[in-house]
Design a protein around this motif. Structure first.
Motif, mmCIF file in Angstrom:
data_model
loop_
_atom_site.group_PDB
_atom_site.id
_atom_site.type_symbol
_atom_site.label_atom_id
_atom_site.label_comp_id
_atom_site.label_asym_id
_atom_site.label_seq_id
_atom_site.Cartn_x
_atom_site.Cartn_y
_atom_site.Cartn_z
ATOM 1 N N ILE A 93 57.774 35.332 50.537
ATOM 2 C CA ILE A 93 56.448 35.580 49.975
ATOM 3 C C ILE A 93 56.013 34.430 49.066
ATOM 4 C CG2 ILE A 93 55.124 37.078 48.405
ATOM 5 C CD1 ILE A 93 56.911 39.393 49.521
ATOM 6 N N LEU A 94 56.943 33.874 48.303
ATOM 7 C CA LEU A 94 56.606 32.862 47.304
ATOM 8 C C LEU A 94 56.898 31.431 47.759
ATOM 9 C CD1 LEU A 94 57.977 34.664 44.128
ATOM 10 C CD2 LEU A 94 55.646 34.668 45.036
ATOM 11 N N LYS B 12 44.670 33.259 50.044
ATOM 12 C CA LYS B 12 44.549 34.286 51.093
ATOM 13 C C LYS B 12 45.892 34.956 51.345
ATOM 14 C CE LYS B 12 40.647 32.194 53.495
ATOM 15 N NZ LYS B 12 40.237 31.356 54.620
ATOM 16 N N ASP B 13 46.951 34.154 51.400
ATOM 17 C CA ASP B 13 48.285 34.698 51.630
ATOM 18 C C ASP B 13 48.720 35.590 50.467
ATOM 19 O OD1 ASP B 13 50.508 34.949 53.327
ATOM 20 O OD2 ASP B 13 51.617 33.441 52.178
ATOM 21 N N LEU B 14 48.438 35.167 49.251
ATOM 22 C CA LEU B 14 48.778 35.981 48.082
ATOM 23 C C LEU B 14 47.966 37.280 48.066
ATOM 24 C CD1 LEU B 14 49.069 33.158 45.404
ATOM 25 C CD2 LEU B 14 50.938 34.574 46.291
ATOM 26 N N ASN C 160 49.473 39.734 50.511
ATOM 27 C CA ASN C 160 50.679 40.313 49.926
ATOM 28 C C ASN C 160 50.399 41.126 48.660
ATOM 29 O OD1 ASN C 160 53.158 39.533 51.520
ATOM 30 N ND2 ASN C 160 52.078 37.585 51.393
ATOM 31 N N GLN C 161 49.136 41.389 48.393
ATOM 32 C CA GLN C 161 48.680 42.246 47.299
ATOM 33 C C GLN C 161 49.079 41.748 45.917
ATOM 34 O OE1 GLN C 161 49.824 46.285 48.213
ATOM 35 N NE2 GLN C 161 49.010 46.138 50.296
ATOM 36 N N GLU D 193 42.340 36.952 40.282
ATOM 37 C CA GLU D 193 43.222 37.448 39.236
ATOM 38 C C GLU D 193 44.414 38.146 39.871
ATOM 39 O OE1 GLU D 193 41.727 40.687 36.702
ATOM 40 O OE2 GLU D 193 40.122 40.941 38.164
ATOM 41 N N LEU D 194 45.479 38.231 39.090
ATOM 42 C CA LEU D 194 46.651 38.937 39.582
ATOM 43 C C LEU D 194 46.357 40.426 39.629
ATOM 44 C CD1 LEU D 194 49.640 37.262 37.689
ATOM 45 C CD2 LEU D 194 48.893 36.868 40.035
#
Length: 116
Positions: free
Chosen positions: A19-20, A59-61, A64-65, A82-83
């Motif tokens: 994910i990261l 977009k990827d982040l 992954n919500q 924002e997170l």
């Protein structure tokens, strides 16, 4: 039993790294840990990232919500990131990475000086 636990941990670490992964995602999350930011401000904050790469990583982040995207009612239209609440669960990890990085840099610089 310990082997199984180790394998479970390795799988969990692999999932996290999937994910990261990449050069930019952790930096993007770190930049958003303290404030929501507009796209252009994020690009200025993260040295060397192109607009296309930033867009792709965001977009990827988002998929992954970890990040939310809000289109602002401005002229011209701007977008703010924002997170998510879930994304904020990474804040401690980001802070620990930063602390380790600071310590590591000091150690390497200190070790280099003692070698010379």
């Amino acid at each position: 039993m310990k082997i199984k636990c180790c394998k479970e941990n390795l799988l969990a670490v692999q999932d996290t790294m999937d994910i990261l992964k990449g050069r930019w995602k952790i930096q993007i999350i770190a930049a958003l840990c303290y404030n929501k930011m507009r796209f252009s401000d994020l690009q200025k904050e993260i040295d060397g990232i192109s607009a296309k790469m930033l867009s792709n990583e965001l977009k990827d982040l988002e998929v992954n919500q970890l990040v939310t995207r809000t289109v602002l009612n401005t002229q011209p239209i701007s977008v703010e990131y924002e997170l998510t609440k879930y994304g904020y669960t990474l804040k401690k990890i980001i802070e620990q990475l930063a602390e380790w990085g600071i310590s590591h840099r000091k150690k390497i610089i200190s070790d280099d000086r003692t070698i010379v």
